[in-house]
Design an enzyme around this catalytic site. Structure first.
Site, PDB file in Angstrom:
ATOM      1  CG  MET A  41     -21.912  38.013  -6.267  1.00 28.67           C
ATOM      2  SD  MET A  41     -23.558  37.707  -5.620  1.00 28.67           S
ATOM      3  CE  MET A  41     -24.157  39.383  -5.455  1.00 28.67           C
ATOM      4  CB  CYS A  42     -19.571  35.493  -0.502  1.00 26.69           C
ATOM      5  SG  CYS A  42     -20.986  36.250   0.334  1.00 26.69           S
ATOM      6  NE  ARG A  43     -15.706  36.024  -4.866  1.00 25.74           N
ATOM      7  CZ  ARG A  43     -15.993  35.738  -6.141  1.00 25.74           C
ATOM      8  NH1 ARG A  43     -15.033  35.612  -7.029  1.00 25.74           N
ATOM      9  NH2 ARG A  43     -17.226  35.561  -6.524  1.00 25.74           N
ATOM     10  CG  ASN A  72     -19.914  33.340  -4.660  1.00 25.21           C
ATOM     11  OD1 ASN A  72     -20.272  34.487  -4.465  1.00 25.21           O
ATOM     12  ND2 ASN A  72     -19.139  32.990  -5.671  1.00 25.21           N
TER      13      ASN A  72
END
Length: 266
Positions: free
Chosen positions: A1-3, A115
């Site tokens: 997952m992104c931040r 996200n």
């Protein structure tokens, strides 16, 4: 997952948000503490958007790891802003890795980040996408779930929806269509931030006259607090409110509410 993160408050350098803290966003790109749903690093691009004044924001986005781009380090050291959104990306398998796929997405004064992931992509959200103008679908920044989420939020904003409603309703609609999705959205116009917590973590830290929202706290300051799952954060530099996400259309209304305000003169 992104931040991702969003900051509102007195002007700071981008470096103070992206590089300087011990667990900065740059460090989270290669050593994140909380990667749910797969992935180990956030090396599939990055972006930062900031407001130089009362006009529209400026963006810098690349499809490479943030640590490999010397320009962002130089830019961050000399650029100051009172409102910033930044993100590092971990692309879902099969989705494009290109500059346009990196958050923040933008239109006018709006900046947007996501996200998470839409489960069952793309089939699960075909009915929702069908409700968008064809031109919006043809001009997506990228063929990714995040770009579609931005198109769904933006469509509501263009129709006159309040940003809280635009984010909240988009999350509940997509969650109903694609169960198990992770839908932490972040939207700002440079004065107010609206963020959802749906499937992933978000923390908030308030200081005198500022607020910082981040997927992961960037230091050990005791002022950080976690936002509960299934809630929205609505924040300005002087006020933070946390409330439940709206119930799906047709579902019973939620009676329990969480509305937390901190600080004086609020």
């Amino acid at each position: 997952m992104c931040r991702h993160l969003a900051y509102l408050g007195p002007p700071v350098t981008l470096a103070e948000l992206l590089f300087d803290p011990p667990h900065s966003l740059v460090r989270q790109s290669w050593a994140p503490r909380d990667m749910r749903g797969g992935g180990t690093i956030n090396a599939d691009g990055f972006g930062v958007g900031w407001y130089p004044g009362e006009g529209e924001p400026v963006r810098y986005r690349r499809a490479q790891p943030i640590w490999s781009d010397p320009t962002i380090a130089q830019l961050a050291a000399v650029t100051r802003s009172a409102a910033v959104v930044a993100a590092v990306r971990s692309a879902t398998v099969g989705m494009a890795v290109l500059d346009g796929a990196a958050a923040p997405f933008a239109e006018g004064r709006w900046l947007f980040s996501h996200n998470g992931v839409i489960r069952g992509w793309p089939d699960a959200v075909v009915p929702l996408a069908a409700g968008l103008p064809v031109r919006d679908l043809l001009t997506l920044d990228a063929t990714t779930d995040s770009a579609l989420l931005w198109a769904l939020v933006r469509h509501r904003l263009r129709a006159g929806a309040d940003p809280v409603e635009a984010v909240g309703r988009t999350v509940t609609d997509v969650a109903a269509a694609a169960p198990g999705s992770r839908l932490n959205l972040l939207l700002t116009d440079g004065h107010r931030v609206v963020a959802s917590v749906a499937g992933h973590a978000l923390s908030v830290r308030e200081t005198s006259g500022s607020v910082l929202l981040a997927s992961e706290p960037h230091d050990d300051d005791p002022g950080w607090r976690s936002v509960p799952e299934g809630h929205l954060v609505v924040a300005t530099a002087g006020e933070v409110r946390i409330r439940p996400l709206p119930a799906p259309v047709g579902a019973p209304s939620r009676h329990a509410t969480v509305d937390r305000t901190k600080g004086a003169n609020r």
